[in-house]
Every structure is written in C-alpha cells, then in structure tokens.
Design a protein around this motif. Structure first.
Motif, mmCIF file in Angstrom:
data_model
loop_
_atom_site.group_PDB
_atom_site.id
_atom_site.type_symbol
_atom_site.label_atom_id
_atom_site.label_comp_id
_atom_site.label_asym_id
_atom_site.label_seq_id
_atom_site.Cartn_x
_atom_site.Cartn_y
_atom_site.Cartn_z
ATOM 1 N N PRO A 91 25.092 -8.419 -11.580
ATOM 2 C CA PRO A 91 26.020 -7.611 -10.785
ATOM 3 C C PRO A 91 27.436 -8.154 -10.827
ATOM 4 C CG PRO A 91 24.674 -9.014 -9.374
ATOM 5 C CD PRO A 91 24.138 -9.169 -10.766
ATOM 6 N N GLY A 92 28.393 -7.289 -10.492
ATOM 7 C CA GLY A 92 29.781 -7.723 -10.434
ATOM 8 C C GLY A 92 29.977 -8.785 -9.371
ATOM 9 N N ASP A 93 30.930 -9.635 -9.590
ATOM 10 C CA ASP A 93 31.241 -10.723 -8.668
ATOM 11 C C ASP A 93 32.527 -10.369 -7.918
ATOM 12 O OD1 ASP A 93 31.905 -13.037 -7.367
ATOM 13 O OD2 ASP A 93 31.488 -14.362 -9.051
ATOM 14 N N HIS A 139 13.454 -14.393 -20.103
ATOM 15 C CA HIS A 139 14.628 -13.600 -19.741
ATOM 16 C C HIS A 139 14.630 -12.243 -20.443
ATOM 17 C CE1 HIS A 139 15.975 -17.768 -18.937
ATOM 18 N NE2 HIS A 139 16.787 -17.237 -18.054
ATOM 19 N N LEU A 140 14.168 -12.216 -21.694
ATOM 20 C CA LEU A 140 14.370 -11.040 -22.540
ATOM 21 C C LEU A 140 13.102 -10.584 -23.259
ATOM 22 C CD1 LEU A 140 17.690 -12.381 -24.101
ATOM 23 C CD2 LEU A 140 17.524 -10.563 -22.398
ATOM 24 N N GLY A 141 11.960 -10.995 -22.769
ATOM 25 C CA GLY A 141 10.708 -10.673 -23.452
ATOM 26 C C GLY A 141 10.445 -9.186 -23.572
ATOM 27 N N THR A 142 10.851 -8.409 -22.565
ATOM 28 C CA THR A 142 10.603 -6.969 -22.618
ATOM 29 C C THR A 142 11.330 -6.307 -23.780
ATOM 30 O OG1 THR A 142 12.385 -6.692 -20.991
ATOM 31 C CG2 THR A 142 10.125 -6.697 -20.163
ATOM 32 N N LEU A 143 12.479 -6.879 -24.162
ATOM 33 C CA LEU A 143 13.214 -6.364 -25.324
ATOM 34 C C LEU A 143 12.745 -7.000 -26.622
ATOM 35 C CD1 LEU A 143 16.903 -6.215 -24.016
ATOM 36 C CD2 LEU A 143 15.512 -4.273 -24.759
ATOM 37 N N ASN A 144 12.040 -8.105 -26.490
ATOM 38 C CA ASN A 144 11.648 -8.885 -27.666
ATOM 39 C C ASN A 144 10.202 -8.613 -28.069
ATOM 40 O OD1 ASN A 144 12.394 -10.704 -29.696
ATOM 41 N ND2 ASN A 144 11.544 -12.458 -28.592
ATOM 42 N N ASN A 145 9.747 -7.387 -27.774
ATOM 43 C CA ASN A 145 8.408 -6.937 -28.194
ATOM 44 C C ASN A 145 7.271 -7.789 -27.625
ATOM 45 O OD1 ASN A 145 9.514 -4.866 -29.624
ATOM 46 N ND2 ASN A 145 9.151 -5.739 -31.656
ATOM 47 N N ILE A 146 7.461 -8.326 -26.419
ATOM 48 C CA ILE A 146 6.413 -9.167 -25.846
ATOM 49 C C ILE A 146 5.149 -8.369 -25.539
ATOM 50 C CG2 ILE A 146 7.123 -8.898 -23.431
ATOM 51 C CD1 ILE A 146 6.535 -11.889 -23.053
ATOM 52 N N PHE A 147 5.297 -7.050 -25.350
ATOM 53 C CA PHE A 147 4.135 -6.204 -25.064
ATOM 54 C C PHE A 147 3.527 -5.595 -26.333
ATOM 55 C CE2 PHE A 147 6.588 -5.502 -20.953
ATOM 56 C CZ PHE A 147 5.875 -6.489 -20.281
ATOM 57 N N GLU A 248 11.875 -11.530 -15.320
ATOM 58 C CA GLU A 248 13.163 -11.332 -15.989
ATOM 59 C C GLU A 248 14.243 -10.934 -14.980
ATOM 60 O OE1 GLU A 248 12.916 -8.696 -19.306
ATOM 61 O OE2 GLU A 248 11.181 -9.711 -20.198
ATOM 62 N N GLU A 249 13.888 -10.075 -14.042
ATOM 63 C CA GLU A 249 14.847 -9.650 -13.019
ATOM 64 C C GLU A 249 15.356 -10.856 -12.237
ATOM 65 O OE1 GLU A 249 16.885 -6.620 -10.712
ATOM 66 O OE2 GLU A 249 15.586 -6.311 -12.452
ATOM 67 N N SER A 250 14.434 -11.709 -11.833
ATOM 68 C CA SER A 250 14.812 -12.900 -11.069
ATOM 69 C C SER A 250 15.671 -13.845 -11.905
ATOM 70 C CB SER A 250 13.552 -13.624 -10.587
ATOM 71 O OG SER A 250 13.872 -14.841 -9.952
ATOM 72 N N ASN A 251 15.257 -14.078 -13.144
ATOM 73 C CA ASN A 251 16.004 -15.004 -14.010
ATOM 74 C C ASN A 251 17.400 -14.492 -14.357
ATOM 75 O OD1 ASN A 251 13.996 -16.928 -14.082
ATOM 76 N ND2 ASN A 251 13.168 -16.287 -16.060
ATOM 77 N N LEU A 252 17.499 -13.206 -14.633
ATOM 78 C CA LEU A 252 18.777 -12.662 -15.101
ATOM 79 C C LEU A 252 19.775 -12.445 -13.960
ATOM 80 C CD1 LEU A 252 17.458 -10.164 -17.794
ATOM 81 C CD2 LEU A 252 18.744 -12.276 -18.198
ATOM 82 N N THR A 253 19.306 -12.021 -12.804
ATOM 83 C CA THR A 253 20.240 -11.830 -11.695
ATOM 84 C C THR A 253 20.800 -13.161 -11.207
ATOM 85 O OG1 THR A 253 18.366 -11.805 -10.143
ATOM 86 C CG2 THR A 253 19.214 -9.674 -10.888
ATOM 87 N N SER A 254 20.061 -14.245 -11.452
ATOM 88 C CA SER A 254 20.537 -15.580 -11.042
ATOM 89 C C SER A 254 21.062 -16.393 -12.218
ATOM 90 C CB SER A 254 19.391 -16.355 -10.374
ATOM 91 O OG SER A 254 18.337 -16.608 -11.303
ATOM 92 N N LEU A 255 21.256 -15.730 -13.363
ATOM 93 C CA LEU A 255 21.583 -16.445 -14.599
ATOM 94 C C LEU A 255 22.877 -17.235 -14.487
ATOM 95 C CD1 LEU A 255 20.599 -16.897 -17.510
ATOM 96 C CD2 LEU A 255 21.941 -14.904 -18.192
#
Length: 414
Positions: A91-93, A139-147, A248-255
């Motif tokens: 999110p924006g700061d 962080h990015l498994g959903t985009l990295n074909n993890i499924f 991923e949501e938790s990791n990226l929002t607190s990245l």
C-alpha cells in the motif's frame, strides 16, 4: 555479471508482466459447478449497486461450505496476483508524498526486495530464507507456478483439483445441478439490481440462503464413496491455495518494513566494528541481546581464526592434528631429558612457577606434578617426568581444541 546476449533487445522492449499463465490454469478448472461459482463471485465483485458491507455479508453467507465455493478462492487467487503485478499489494505510504501513487509499491520493487532478503537472512540468521518463510516462493509462489509444478513426488495442486472436479461433475448428481441453478438465480438477480431497498435486501438474502442450502445438500451427497475421497482432496487443495495466498499477503504487505529492519540490523553490525561506537551502542541499547552482542564483540572477534574453521566433527579432529603438527608439537618428546621437561613445565600456564628458579630440573618436575595432581609418591623421577610430559602434551592438544570451540562459537549465528 549480466549476460550481454539479448540485453539490447530487452532494453528496447517491455516485459508486459502478467498473471496470464495462472489465468490459463484456472480456466482449465472451469468445469461443472465451478464455472457457475466463478461467474457468481465475479458478478458480486463487479456489482456497483451493492455496498461493501452487503457484498461481504453475501460472500459470508454463501461460503458456508468453502471448498465448494470455488469461485471465491480461485478469484481471490487471481485478484491476489493482480495486486502483485501492479504493486498495489504494497500500500501507499502516507509519509511518501509528491508522487501520483503516494508511494505504492511496484513489481520491480517487490522483485528487488525479495532478492535482497535471500541474502540478508543467511547473513543475519544462518540457514536459508526458506527457514524464515521468506523464500522467493513464500512471496511469489502463486505467480511462479507453485500450483502447477512440484519439486518432490507430490502431485501439483491444480492437477489433483482438476481431477476431483472432473470426477464429481461427470457423476451428474442432482445436487450439483440444483447448486448451479441456485448460483444462476443469485447471479441473475445481482445483475438485474438497479437500486437498494428493503424488498431488494430480502430477495437478496433469499437467493443467498438458497445457495447456502444447495451447498449443504451437495456436500452431503459427497459424504460417501466414491465421492468422499474426491471431496477430501478438494478440501485439501483449497486449503493449500488459501494458505499460500495468506502467506504471500502477509509477507508482501510487510515487505518494506521487514527488509528495512534486516538491513538496519546488518548496518549496525558493521558499525560495531568501531570500538568507540561499539561502547556507545552498549550504553544506549536497552535490549539485553544487543548489549551482549556489542559487549562480547571484542572477545568473540579475538576468538575468530580461519584455521580453526571446520565443517564436521571428523574435520575437527583432523584440524587439531594439523595445527598440533604445524605448531611444532610435541616440542618435547623424550621424558628422560629432565631439563627439557622441566623447561616445558615452566611454560605451562597451569603451573605456578613462583620459586622455581633455584630448583633443579628434578625438583621442578616433582613440584609441577604436585600442582597438576599427578602422583609422585613411590614413583621415580623418570616415571614422574613421563607422566608429566604426557599430561602437558595432551594439554597442548586440549588448548587447540578449546580455541577451535571458541572460534566455532564466535562464528555461529545465535
């Protein structure tokens, strides 16, 4: 070092990053009731008449059997990856002003920061970023074909998910047909809404309750074999998807904050190399772990010696042997050489040599034996000399072993 081949062409084009691969994979799952469920969830999400509160209440009502509510978790998955690609998941700061997006994240920022974390974590904690649930795929498994792919013998989530959906859909159960009808009825009503009213809300609730009831009936129809195994697989696959998205949501929002904290910690470590600043930090730090680190820094640094570094316990023994030999030890080999044994005893830090100057070599040996608890009664001076020499030679090895342990301790992240 960057690879030059293709770099010019890369610089002259745009990567056009997208989650198209994931969308294609989800399209493969659009079978039977899943098609209708996705259409319904999309209609709810896109509707401009329903308030956010109404949408949330509606979603909660029809999520009573969550594994059957496929549109919810599959669309949430796609929307999640949309936010990663456009950077809005960060999110924006409010502290960042003067830009159109008020400091909202970008995909490039995400890639760069995740990459830096892969180095920061091993430097600070040892092990890998995966040990802290901070690997690239955390962080990015959903985009990295993890499924779609696995690195072990387990089958990919989307593979088993498609098999289960197909098997159940092919059974042509009446409860599935009823659920699809309930989905369509609610979707059609939502798409026909023009304004909000009491009657509207009552009708919306009626259609939503019908979906929830249809979910329950369909779920009950799958409670025995040959459907039960497939139902359990659907539940497991949904769980794996929602767990990954939540991680991923938790990791990226607190990245940003996580990366900043780790970078600062590493920066403080470099500052601690200066003795004056080290003393300053020891005085102003209120945390006991920080105080211990900076207060013990000099002692631990003195214990570091690359020649003592080993990888295994078997290496440790070999290192001791090598250092022992390289140090010119044993420096005295003949216990019959009383003068040499006595002189070695005078160099032994365990022995108090006060008053040794006027003593003969034999007397020094006897005094040294007594201090070290070596029996002298009824033993010849040569027997005493041999026992003392063996003791001192072993102490030389033990001293090397202690230095090796101190080096390992000082070099171990804790």
């Amino acid at each position: 070092m960057a690879v030059n081949k293709g770099l010019k062409s890369l610089a002259e084009s745009s990567p056009n990053f997208s989650n198209q691969a994931l969308q294609n994979a989800i399209n493969e799952l659009k079978i039977g009731w899943v098609i209708k469920s996705i259409e319904l969830d999309t209609a709810i999400e896109d509707n401009t008449v329903l308030t956010t509160s109404q949408k949330n209440d509606l979603k909660d009502t029809i999520n009573n059997i969550s594994y059957l509510n496929s549109g919810r978790y599959l669309n949430d998955l796609e929307r999640h990856t949309d936010k990663i690609i456009d950077g809005s998941i960060i999110p924006g700061d409010p502290a960042i002003t003067g830009t159109d997006d008020n400091g909202q994240g970008t995909f490039l920022e995400i890639l760069q920061t995740v990459n830096s974390i892969q180095t920061l974590i091993p430097s600070l904690y040892g092990g890998t970023a995966a040990d802290k649930n901070r690997s690239v795929n955390d962080h990015l498994g959903t985009l990295n074909n993890i499924f779609l792919e696995t690195e072990d013998s387990t089958r990919p989530v989307f593979t088993t998910l498609k098999e289960s959906i197909t098997f159940i859909s092919n059974a042509n159960l009446a409860t599935e047909t009823a659920l699809e009808t309930a989905y369509d009825d609610l979707k059609d009503f939502i798409n026909s809404t023009r304004d909000d009213s009491t009657d509207f809300q009552q009708t919306l609730d009626t259609f939503a309750d019908a979906v929830a009831t249809a979910h329950t009936n369909f779920n009950n129809a799958l409670a025995s074999e040959p459907y039960l195994t497939k139902r359990e697989q659907l539940e497991q696959d949904r769980g794996r998807i929602t767990t990954q998205v939540a991680l991923e949501e938790s990791n990226l929002t607190s990245l940003r904050s996580y990366s900043e904290t780790q970078s600062n910690n590493l920066a403080y470590v470099s500052v601690a190399e200066d003795p004056t600043l080290r003393r300053l930090m020891a005085r102003v730090a209120q945390d006991s772990n920080w105080q211990s680190y900076v207060n013990d820094y000099e002692a631990n640094q003195a214990n570091l010696n690359p020649i003592y570094t080993t990888n295994t316990d078997s290496d440790k023994s070999a290192v001791i042997d090598q250092i022992y030999t390289d140090s010119g030890l044993p420096d005295v080999r003949d216990p019959l050489d009383l003068i040499a044994v006595a002189n070695k005893a005078k160099r032994d830090s365990r022995i108090d040599t006060t008053g040794f100057d006027p003593l003969t070599a034999a007397q020094v040996i006897t005094k040294s034996c007594e201090q070290l608890g070596i029996t002298t009664a009824n033993r010849t001076i040569y027997t005493q000399s041999e026992t003392l020499l063996n003791n001192m030679n072993q102490e030389d090895r033990d001293r090397i072993a202690r230095a090796l342990d101190l080096n390992e301790s000082a070099n171990t992240l804790s």
